[in-house]
Design an enzyme around this catalytic site. Structure first.
Site, short mmCIF file in Angstrom:
data_model
loop_
_atom_site.label_atom_id
_atom_site.label_comp_id
_atom_site.label_asym_id
_atom_site.label_seq_id
_atom_site.Cartn_x
_atom_site.Cartn_y
_atom_site.Cartn_z
N TYR A 120 0.83 -1.23 -0.05
CA TYR A 120 -0.12 0.02 -0.06
C TYR A 120 0.86 1.41 0.01
CZ TYR A 120 -4.19 2.49 1.23
OH TYR A 120 -5.35 3.65 1.38
N LYS B 237 -0.78 -1.02 -4.38
CA LYS B 237 -1.90 0.01 -4.48
C LYS B 237 -1.18 1.43 -4.48
CE LYS B 237 -5.92 2.21 -2.75
NZ LYS B 237 -6.99 2.23 -1.81
#
Length: 300
Positions: free
Chosen positions: A141, A171
């Site tokens: 992330y 992400k």
């Protein structure tokens, strides 16, 4: 030739709270079923939009149980992991994976700013090693606007080589197109996911595999059409621009409340605060005005 299976669309689920601050499990489960029925491939609990940084272990377990018990296959659930301590990151991870979750959205430790990359690599390694044989579906992330700890292209390379088959994606919630392009160019075999929906069409055209995002709480059909069918919608960018002109997390929850006709979705957990009623009315009106116009177009 069979079309490649891509990650697709995951709703970064909001977390409804009652007046006492407790998680409203019934509303949570109902909203998960709602977004899945409208086009999401999966849901992601405990992410940024879900105020995961404010949700402890007991609530995490109850939330996973409630969503699964409502009929949502655990294999359609991702779980955000946000911790500074390796022990806590491992505990959060194992809780979700032992519940059958498909994978993890693993954020870096966020207290010490700008750590040495070797130290960051060691933190991820120790966490994943201690998760052990259960480790799967780990999406790294990158959200430096919140963590102030960016993930470099080189760090992702080291981690994917150290844990082949475990690191499944990145992400990118930086909102920086050059960063997204760099991840796509260097790590195209991973699922590169876009957090800023305004960049999604451009990213999909270059090989991205979808998104985990807040707008999926509100417009799953619009995003699914873009990700799976290449159908861009001119209303998408104005919708995101509208939401980011407000405090983002309270705005998304206010719009979820508007869509369901249920004020029970509005409450935030401290230290965040609710959007005032007058601003919620204003936001909902602007949201509906944007939805009333525009036509879908095929993206390049």
């Amino acid at each position: 030739m069979n079309k490649k299976t891509i990650f697709g669309l995951s709703a970064a689920m909001v977390t409804p709270f009652g007046p006492d601050g407790a998680v409203d499990l019934k509303r949570l489960a109902g909203h998960a079923r709602h977004v899945l029925s409208r086009g999401c491939d999966t849901v992601t609990l405990f992410g940024t939009t879900g105020e995961g940084f404010s949700i402890g272990m007991r609530d995490r377990g109850s939330m996973l149980d409630a969503v699964s018990a409502s009929g949502v296959d655990a294999a359609r659930i991702y779980a955000g992991v946000s911790a500074t301590v390796v022990d806590e990151a491992v505990e959060q991870s194992l809780l979700a994976l032992d519940h059958g979750a498909r994978g993890l959205l693993l954020a870096p430790p966020y207290y010490f700013k700008d750590p040495d990359e070797d130290g960051l690599y060691s933190w991820f390694c120790r966490t994943i090693e201690r998760i052990g044989a259960s480790a799967r579906g780990v999406i790294l992330y990158h959200i430096p606007g919140q963590t102030a700890v960016p993930l470099s292209v080189d760090l992702v390379d080291r981690l994917k080589r150290a844990f082949p088959g475990v690191i499944s994606g990145v992400k990118d919630s930086s909102g920086d197109w050059a960063t997204t392009e760099a991840f796509l160019a260097a790590h195209g075999e991973l699922s590169i996911l876009v957090g800023d929906e305004r960049q999604l069409a451009r990213a999909m055209a270059k090989g991205a595999e979808g998104s985990i995002c807040g707008l999926a709480n509100l417009q799953p059909e619009m995003l699914r059409a873009l990700i799976h069918d290449g159908k861009d919608d001119p209303r998408l960018e104005p919708l995101v621009n509208l939401i980011v002109s407000y405090p983002v997390l309270p705005a998304i929850k206010a719009l979820v409340a508007h869509i369901h006709g249920d004020e029970g979705f509005v409450a935030m957990r401290p230290p965040l605060t609710d959007l005032p009623f007058s601003r919620r009315v204003e936001l909902a009106s602007a949201f509906e005005a944007i939805l009333a116009g525009g036509a879908i177009r095929k993206s390049a």
